[in-house]
Design a protein around this motif. Structure first.
Motif, PDB file in Angstrom:
ATOM      1  N   SER A 248       0.835  -1.207   0.000  1.00  0.00           N
ATOM      2  CA  SER A 248       0.000   0.000   0.000  1.00  0.00           C
ATOM      3  C   SER A 248       0.870   1.257   0.000  1.00  0.00           C
ATOM      4  CB  SER A 248      -0.934   0.006   1.216  1.00  0.00           C
ATOM      5  OG  SER A 248      -0.211   0.027   2.427  1.00  0.00           O
ATOM      6  N   GLU A 249       1.988   1.248   0.754  1.00  0.00           N
ATOM      7  CA  GLU A 249       2.892   2.396   0.755  1.00  0.00           C
ATOM      8  C   GLU A 249       3.538   2.586  -0.615  1.00  0.00           C
ATOM      9  OE1 GLU A 249       5.747   2.592   3.942  1.00  0.00           O
ATOM     10  OE2 GLU A 249       4.387   1.573   5.322  1.00  0.00           O
ATOM     11  N   LEU A 250       3.923   1.479  -1.253  1.00  0.00           N
ATOM     12  CA  LEU A 250       4.546   1.559  -2.570  1.00  0.00           C
ATOM     13  C   LEU A 250       3.580   2.134  -3.604  1.00  0.00           C
ATOM     14  CD1 LEU A 250       6.947   0.897  -4.442  1.00  0.00           C
ATOM     15  CD2 LEU A 250       5.963  -1.390  -4.737  1.00  0.00           C
ATOM     16  N   LEU A 251       2.333   1.691  -3.586  1.00  0.00           N
ATOM     17  CA  LEU A 251       1.350   2.181  -4.557  1.00  0.00           C
ATOM     18  C   LEU A 251       0.973   3.634  -4.290  1.00  0.00           C
ATOM     19  CD1 LEU A 251      -0.961  -0.959  -4.976  1.00  0.00           C
ATOM     20  CD2 LEU A 251       0.957  -0.207  -6.396  1.00  0.00           C
ATOM     21  N   ARG A 252       0.978   4.055  -3.029  1.00  0.00           N
ATOM     22  CA  ARG A 252       0.738   5.471  -2.738  1.00  0.00           C
ATOM     23  C   ARG A 252       1.854   6.340  -3.290  1.00  0.00           C
ATOM     24  NH1 ARG A 252      -0.686   4.467   3.587  1.00  0.00           N
ATOM     25  NH2 ARG A 252      -2.733   3.479   3.300  1.00  0.00           N
ATOM     26  N   LEU A 253       3.090   5.882  -3.097  1.00  0.00           N
ATOM     27  CA  LEU A 253       4.230   6.619  -3.643  1.00  0.00           C
ATOM     28  C   LEU A 253       4.156   6.659  -5.164  1.00  0.00           C
ATOM     29  CD1 LEU A 253       6.929   8.051  -3.120  1.00  0.00           C
ATOM     30  CD2 LEU A 253       8.043   5.803  -3.181  1.00  0.00           C
ATOM     31  N   MET A 254       3.725   5.566  -5.771  1.00  0.00           N
ATOM     32  CA  MET A 254       3.561   5.515  -7.222  1.00  0.00           C
ATOM     33  C   MET A 254       2.580   6.585  -7.692  1.00  0.00           C
ATOM     34  SD  MET A 254       1.521   2.680  -9.433  1.00  0.00           S
ATOM     35  CE  MET A 254      -0.006   3.515  -8.968  1.00  0.00           C
ATOM     36  N   ARG A 255       1.439   6.710  -6.988  1.00  0.00           N
ATOM     37  CA  ARG A 255       0.442   7.710  -7.375  1.00  0.00           C
ATOM     38  C   ARG A 255       0.979   9.129  -7.196  1.00  0.00           C
ATOM     39  NH1 ARG A 255      -3.108   4.470  -4.259  1.00  0.00           N
ATOM     40  NH2 ARG A 255      -3.214   6.109  -2.674  1.00  0.00           N
ATOM     41  N   GLU A 256       1.716   9.356  -6.108  1.00  0.00           N
ATOM     42  CA  GLU A 256       2.259  10.685  -5.855  1.00  0.00           C
ATOM     43  C   GLU A 256       3.221  11.123  -6.960  1.00  0.00           C
ATOM     44  OE1 GLU A 256       4.155  10.725  -2.071  1.00  0.00           O
ATOM     45  OE2 GLU A 256       2.355  10.102  -0.968  1.00  0.00           O
ATOM     46  N   ARG A 257       4.014  10.177  -7.469  1.00  0.00           N
ATOM     47  CA  ARG A 257       5.045  10.510  -8.461  1.00  0.00           C
ATOM     48  C   ARG A 257       4.601  10.195  -9.885  1.00  0.00           C
ATOM     49  NH1 ARG A 257       9.436  10.887  -4.804  1.00  0.00           N
ATOM     50  NH2 ARG A 257       8.348  11.757  -2.992  1.00  0.00           N
ATOM     51  N   ASN A 258       3.325   9.849 -10.067  1.00  0.00           N
ATOM     52  CA  ASN A 258       2.805   9.546 -11.398  1.00  0.00           C
ATOM     53  C   ASN A 258       3.660   8.462 -12.069  1.00  0.00           C
ATOM     54  OD1 ASN A 258       0.972   9.866 -13.527  1.00  0.00           O
ATOM     55  ND2 ASN A 258       2.303  11.350 -14.569  1.00  0.00           N
ATOM     56  N   ALA A 259       4.013   7.451 -11.305  1.00  0.00           N
ATOM     57  CA  ALA A 259       4.897   6.396 -11.791  1.00  0.00           C
ATOM     58  C   ALA A 259       4.098   5.205 -12.301  1.00  0.00           C
ATOM     59  CB  ALA A 259       5.846   5.957 -10.678  1.00  0.00           C
ATOM     60  N   ARG A 260       4.794   4.290 -12.962  1.00  0.00           N
ATOM     61  CA  ARG A 260       4.224   3.012 -13.404  1.00  0.00           C
ATOM     62  C   ARG A 260       4.922   1.895 -12.629  1.00  0.00           C
ATOM     63  NH1 ARG A 260       2.618   3.756 -18.931  1.00  0.00           N
ATOM     64  NH2 ARG A 260       1.969   1.560 -19.010  1.00  0.00           N
ATOM     65  N   VAL A 261       4.211   0.807 -12.387  1.00  0.00           N
ATOM     66  CA  VAL A 261       4.768  -0.301 -11.612  1.00  0.00           C
ATOM     67  C   VAL A 261       4.572  -1.610 -12.365  1.00  0.00           C
ATOM     68  CG1 VAL A 261       4.631  -1.629  -9.474  1.00  0.00           C
ATOM     69  CG2 VAL A 261       4.381   0.849  -9.409  1.00  0.00           C
ATOM     70  N   ILE A 262       5.606  -2.434 -12.375  1.00  0.00           N
ATOM     71  CA  ILE A 262       5.512  -3.797 -12.904  1.00  0.00           C
ATOM     72  C   ILE A 262       5.839  -4.744 -11.754  1.00  0.00           C
ATOM     73  CG2 ILE A 262       6.471  -5.483 -14.513  1.00  0.00           C
ATOM     74  CD1 ILE A 262       7.096  -3.122 -16.373  1.00  0.00           C
ATOM     75  N   LEU A 263       4.868  -5.561 -11.384  1.00  0.00           N
ATOM     76  CA  LEU A 263       5.022  -6.509 -10.287  1.00  0.00           C
ATOM     77  C   LEU A 263       5.280  -7.895 -10.863  1.00  0.00           C
ATOM     78  CD1 LEU A 263       2.046  -5.369  -8.006  1.00  0.00           C
ATOM     79  CD2 LEU A 263       4.462  -4.737  -7.785  1.00  0.00           C
ATOM     80  N   SER A 264       6.467  -8.416 -10.611  1.00  0.00           N
ATOM     81  CA  SER A 264       6.839  -9.740 -11.099  1.00  0.00           C
ATOM     82  C   SER A 264       6.898 -10.707  -9.925  1.00  0.00           C
ATOM     83  CB  SER A 264       8.206  -9.678 -11.794  1.00  0.00           C
ATOM     84  OG  SER A 264       8.665 -10.975 -12.102  1.00  0.00           O
ATOM     85  N   GLY A 265       6.210 -11.815 -10.028  1.00  0.00           N
ATOM     86  CA  GLY A 265       6.215 -12.780  -8.931  1.00  0.00           C
ATOM     87  C   GLY A 265       5.389 -13.995  -9.262  1.00  0.00           C
ATOM     88  N   ASP A 266       5.318 -14.899  -8.312  1.00  0.00           N
ATOM     89  CA  ASP A 266       4.592 -16.157  -8.489  1.00  0.00           C
ATOM     90  C   ASP A 266       3.873 -16.486  -7.183  1.00  0.00           C
ATOM     91  OD1 ASP A 266       3.611 -18.601  -9.191  1.00  0.00           O
ATOM     92  OD2 ASP A 266       5.552 -19.602  -9.407  1.00  0.00           O
ATOM     93  N   THR A 267       2.567 -16.335  -7.161  1.00  0.00           N
ATOM     94  CA  THR A 267       1.791 -16.569  -5.941  1.00  0.00           C
ATOM     95  C   THR A 267       1.659 -18.047  -5.601  1.00  0.00           C
ATOM     96  OG1 THR A 267      -0.239 -16.425  -7.265  1.00  0.00           O
ATOM     97  CG2 THR A 267       0.477 -14.425  -6.124  1.00  0.00           C
ATOM     98  N   ARG A 268       2.201 -18.918  -6.443  1.00  0.00           N
ATOM     99  CA  ARG A 268       2.208 -20.345  -6.114  1.00  0.00           C
ATOM    100  C   ARG A 268       3.369 -20.697  -5.190  1.00  0.00           C
ATOM    101  NH1 ARG A 268       1.818 -21.665 -12.431  1.00  0.00           N
ATOM    102  NH2 ARG A 268       3.288 -19.936 -12.289  1.00  0.00           N
ATOM    103  N   GLN A 269       4.302 -19.745  -5.037  1.00  0.00           N
ATOM    104  CA  GLN A 269       5.414 -19.947  -4.130  1.00  0.00           C
ATOM    105  C   GLN A 269       5.119 -19.239  -2.806  1.00  0.00           C
ATOM    106  OE1 GLN A 269       9.415 -19.813  -5.938  1.00  0.00           O
ATOM    107  NE2 GLN A 269       8.443 -19.309  -7.887  1.00  0.00           N
TER     108      GLN A 269
END
Length: 661
Positions: A248-269
Motif C-alpha cells: 500500500s505504501e509503494l502504490l501510494r508513492l507511485m500515485r504521488e510521483r505519477n509512476a508506473r509499476v511492474i510486479l513480477s512474482g509467483d503466488t504459487r510460491q
C-alpha cells in the motif's frame, strides 16, 4: 470522599465499560454504601483497562502476520500476556464480543480488523483504477535480445505495450522471468524513462546486481528514502513476498510521483511474512490479467551427461510442471515412479540423507537440503557435517565459536519480557539513535514507549515504532572447520568494506586465531558478526530463489509444515534432480495438497469473487491517448454508457411491439 457524594445519584457503567449502554442509578444514603460502590466501580474500570491493554497486544501480535485470525487465538494471546492479572476469561470474551471486529456469519470463529480490510481494498482499487489508463509503457520498442525465445519475446512485447498503471508479470519457478525483466529494464531505459529496480530482500538485490540489473535496491530502502523520479517505471521482482503494508505504501508513492509499476512474482510460491498476500489479492480481485511465462527452463534435459540422465531430467521437469499447474498429487506420483521418493524410518532418515549429500558432493554437484522445521534443520545439519567429517571432506581442526540464533518474534512479542531469556542477546540490525548496526546489548526493561536495551552500561530506548530494527537472538556454540558451509542470517557491512547478506550460503576457508572467519570468496567475517548457522540445510522459505544441481528434501511428516507452496518451492530448486526422504509416503502425499495461502480480509468480509477483466474499450484507453486525453476519456465514457443503456432500450422496444399487436 464518600461523605461528599453520600445521598447523591451516582452513574455506574456496565461491566463492558460502554458509555452508550443503559445507565444504572443507585441512591446512596450512607458514606459506607458509597465507599463500597466506588470501590467496585474503580475495580471494574481497572479490569476493563487491563482487558483492553492485553487484547490490544494480542491483536498487534496476530494481525502482524495474518489478515484473518481465530477469535480464540485472541483470547489465548490476551490470557497469556495477562497471566496473574485480575480479570476473568468471561470478561475478556465479553470485551472482544463488543469490539468492532469484522465478522462473517458463515465463519463465526474468525475475525478481521477494519484497517486490514481497508488496506487490501485500497491496494486492489489502486490497481483497478489504473487499468488501461496509461499510454503504452514504450511506444517504439527496440530489437530484443536474440537469446530470448518466442514465448519470452511475446511476454516482453506485452509488458512494453501495457497500458496499465500497474502491470503483472507471472511465471513459475525456473521459467526465466529475470531474463525477460532485465531486457524490459533495458528497453525502458533506452526509451528515456527512469527505472527503479526493487526486490523485497537484500539477498535478492545482490542476485539482481550480479545478473546485470542497474542499481537495484530493497523496497524498504525506497520507501524510507522516497527517492523516486517523477514518471519513473518501478520494476519489482519477487513481488509475492511483499505484504499489505509495504504494498500500500509503494502504490501510494507511485500515485504521488505519477509512476508506473511492474510486479513480477509467483503466488504459487511462498508469500509475504507480514499480513496480507498483496500480490494474490491483486491477481484475484483487480481484474488485471497478468503476462505469463509457462515453459520451464531450469530443468533442461541438455544438462544430462547421458541419455539416461537426460530422460530423468525430462521426467523431473514434468513433475515440476504438474506442481505449477496445481496437480500436486500427480506431481508426487511422478516423482515416486522415478524412484526418488525414499521411504525410511525416522531413526535412519537423516543418515541416509547425509550419505546421499556426500555422494553428490564427491560427484562435484551443488546441493541444498530443504527441511520443514528449524528443529529438523538443526538435526540434518549435524548429521551432514558428521558425514563430511567422516569422509575427510572438512578440515581436521574444529574451532568452537558462539553463533547467534535469531528468534522469529513479532514486534508485539518484542514488547513482552517473557520472550527474553537470561542469555538472550539483542542485536541492532539498523541504526537506532547512537547505536550502529551490529551492536549488541541486553534487555534492561520494557516501558510504555518501547524496549530498553543496555549497551556497555548505557540504556538505549528503542521505540515501539522501530522494533523491527532490533533482533532477539540466543547464543549457540557451533564447530567451524575449513570447508564448512554457513548460512548467514543478517545484512551487514564488514570492517573491510565488503557486505554480507541475510540468506547467503558461504564456505569457510579458515577460522583465524583472533576470532574472525575467512571465507572461500575472500571476505572475512568480523569477530562481532555471529549471526549465522551451519548451512547444509535450510527451510523451504530460505531456499526460495536458490538454484542448485540437486535438492534433497527431508520430510518431517508434520502436517502444519507441509503445503502446496512448500512442496512446489522445494521440488523446483534443482536443475538435474531431487531426492525425497520421508518416513511416511502416504502422509506426505496427503499433506502436500493443502493450500498454504492465508485468507484475505477481502474475501472473508464480503465473500468477494475474482472480478472479470476490464471491457475492451477500457483496455484500449491507453492506446487512444495518442489522440489526446480528452478524446480517449470521451470515447470510453460513451461506450460504457451505450453498454448500460442497450438492455433497457431493447426491453422497451420489445414491449412497444407487443402493444401494437
Amino acid at each position: 470522599m464518600p461523605s461528599k457524594i453520600a445521598g447523591r445519584h451516582c452513574k455506574i457503567l456496565n461491566c463492558c465499560g460502554r458509555e452508550n449502554s443503559p445507565r444504572t442509578f443507585i441512591t446512596m444514603n450512607s458514606p459506607a454504601s458509597c465507599e463500597v460502590l466506588v470501590t467496585r466501580f474503580v475495580t471494574r474500570r481497572v479490569v476493563i483497562f487491563k482487558s483492553k491493554r492485553f487484547r490490544k497486544r494480542a491483536e498487534d501480535h496476530l494481525f502482524d502476520r495474518n489478515s484473518v485470525a481465530l477469535e480464540c487465538q485472541l483470547w489465548q494471546q490476551a490470557l497469556e500476556r495477562g497471566r496473574g492479572e485480575n480479570f476473568s476469561f468471561t470478561e475478556l470474551k465479553e470485551f472482544t464480543r463488543q469490539r468492532p471486529y469484522i465478522r462473517n456469519s458463515e465463519r463465526p470463529a474468525e475475525v478481521t480488523l477494519q484497517e486490514v480490510l481497508l488496506r487490501e481494498m485500497e491496494i486492489v482499487q489502486t490497481v483497478k483504477d489504473g487499468a488501461g489508463n496509461c499510454r503504452p509503457l514504450v511506444e517504439h520498442s527496440y530489437a530484443a535480445d536474440p537469446k530470448l525465445d518466442e514465448e519470452q519475446r511475446l511476454a516482453l512485447d506485452a509488458l512494453l505495450h501495457s497500458t496499465n498503471a500497474v502491470s503483472l508479470f507471472r511465471g513459475g519457478a525456473g521459467t526465466g522471468k529475470s531474463f525477460v525483466l532485465r531486457e524490459l529494464v533495458e528497453q525502458v531505459r533506452q526509451s528515456g524513462k527512469s527505472v527503479a529496480v526493487l526486490a523485497p530482500q537484500r539477498q535478492q538485490v545482490v542476485v539482481m546486481e550480479r545478473d546485470g540489473f542497474p542499481s537495484p535496491t530493497t523496497v524498504t530502502s525506497l520507501l524510507l528514502k522516497r527517492e523516486l523520479v517523477e514518471g519513473a517505471v518501478v520494476v519489482v521482482d519477487e513481488a509475492g513476498q511483499i505484504g499489505g503494508r509495504q504494498m500500500s505504501e509503494l502504490l501510494r508513492l507511485m500515485r504521488e510521483r505519477n509512476a508506473r509499476v511492474i510486479l513480477s512474482g509467483d503466488t504459487r510460491q511462498h508469500g509475504a511474512v507480514e499480513a496480507s498476500d498483496a500480490l494474490l489479492a491483486i491477481e484475484r480481485h483487480s481484474g488485471v490479467k497478468p503476462v505469463e511465462l509457462h515453459t520451464i527452463r531450469r530443468q533442461d534435459p541438455a544438462l544430462g551427461r547421458s541419455k539416461t540422465e537426460s530422460s530423468k531430467i525430462k521426467q523431473y521437469r514434468k513433475a515440476v510442471e504438474m506442481a505449477a499447474a496445481g496437480k500436486l498429487a500427480e506431481s508426487f506420483e511422478r516423482l515416486d515412479k522415478m524412484g526418488v521418493v525414499v521411504a525410511c524410518g525416522l531413526g535412519e532418515q537423516a543418515d541416509k540423507l547425509a550419505d546421499e549429500y556426500v555422494r553428490l558432493l564427491e560427484d562435484n554437484a551443488s546441493v541444498v537440503v530443504v527441511s520443514q522445521t528449524w528443529a529438523e534443520v538443526h538435526r540434518v545439519n549435524s548429521k551432514v557435517r558428521d558425514a563430511l567429517k567422516g569422509k575427510g571432506l572438512l578440515g581436521v581442526n574444529d574451532v568452537t565459536v558462539e553463533a547467534l540464533n535469531k528468534l522469529d518474534l513479532t514486534n508485539a512479542q518484542k514488547r513482552d519480557q517473557r520472550f527474553y531469556s537470561q542469555d538472550a542477546v539483542i542485536v541492532f540490525n539498523q541504526k537506532v539513535r547512537q547505536t550502529e548496526p551490529g551492536m549488541r546489548g541486553k534487555l534492561a526493561g520494557i516501558v510504555k514507549a518501547g524496549v530498553l536495551v543496555e549497551i556497555d552500561g548505557k540504556c538505549v530506548t528503542v521505540s515501539n515504532k522501530v522494533l523491527d530494527k532490533i533482533t532477539v537472538c540466543l547464543p549457540r556454540e557451533i564447530a567451524v572447520a575449513q570447508g564448512d558451509k554457513l548460512h548467514l542470517k543478517a545484512n551487514r557491512k564488514l570492517a573491510s568494506g565488503a557486505r554480507v547478506t541475510n540468506g547467503e550460503l558461504v564456505t569457510v576457508k579458515s577460522a583465524l586465531p583472533d576470532g574472525k572467519i575467512e571465507l572461500a570468496d575472500g571476505r572475512i567475517l568480523d569477530k562481532s558478526f555471529r549471526e549465522f548457522l551451519p548451512g547444509y540445510a535450510v527451510t523451504s522459505y530460505g531456499s526460495q530463489g536458490k538454484t542448485v544441481d540437486y535438492v534433497l528434501f527431508s520430510d518431517s511428516t508434520i502436517k502444519a509444515a507441509t503445503n502446496a507452496q512448500q512442496w512446489y518451492v522445494t521440488i523446483s530448486r534443482g536443475r538435474r534432480g531431487i531426492r525425497i526422504f520421508t518416513p511416511d509416503k502416504i502422509q506426505l502425499r496427503e499433506n502436500l495438497v493443502r493450500s498454504g495461502h492465508r485468507p484475505l480480509a477481502l474475501e472473508f468480509a464480503g465473500g468477494l469473487r475474482p472480478l472479470k477483466h476490464n471491457p475492451l474499450w477500457n483496455r484500449l484507453h491507453g492506446h487512444l491517448l495518442r489522440f489526446g486525453q480528452r478524446a480517449a476519456d470521451t470515447f470510453c465514457r460513451l461506450k460504457q454508457s451505450r453498454c448500460r443503456s442497450q438492455p433497457g432500450q431493447k426491453h422497451e422496444h420489445q414491449n412497444t411491439r407487443m402493444l401494437h399487436h
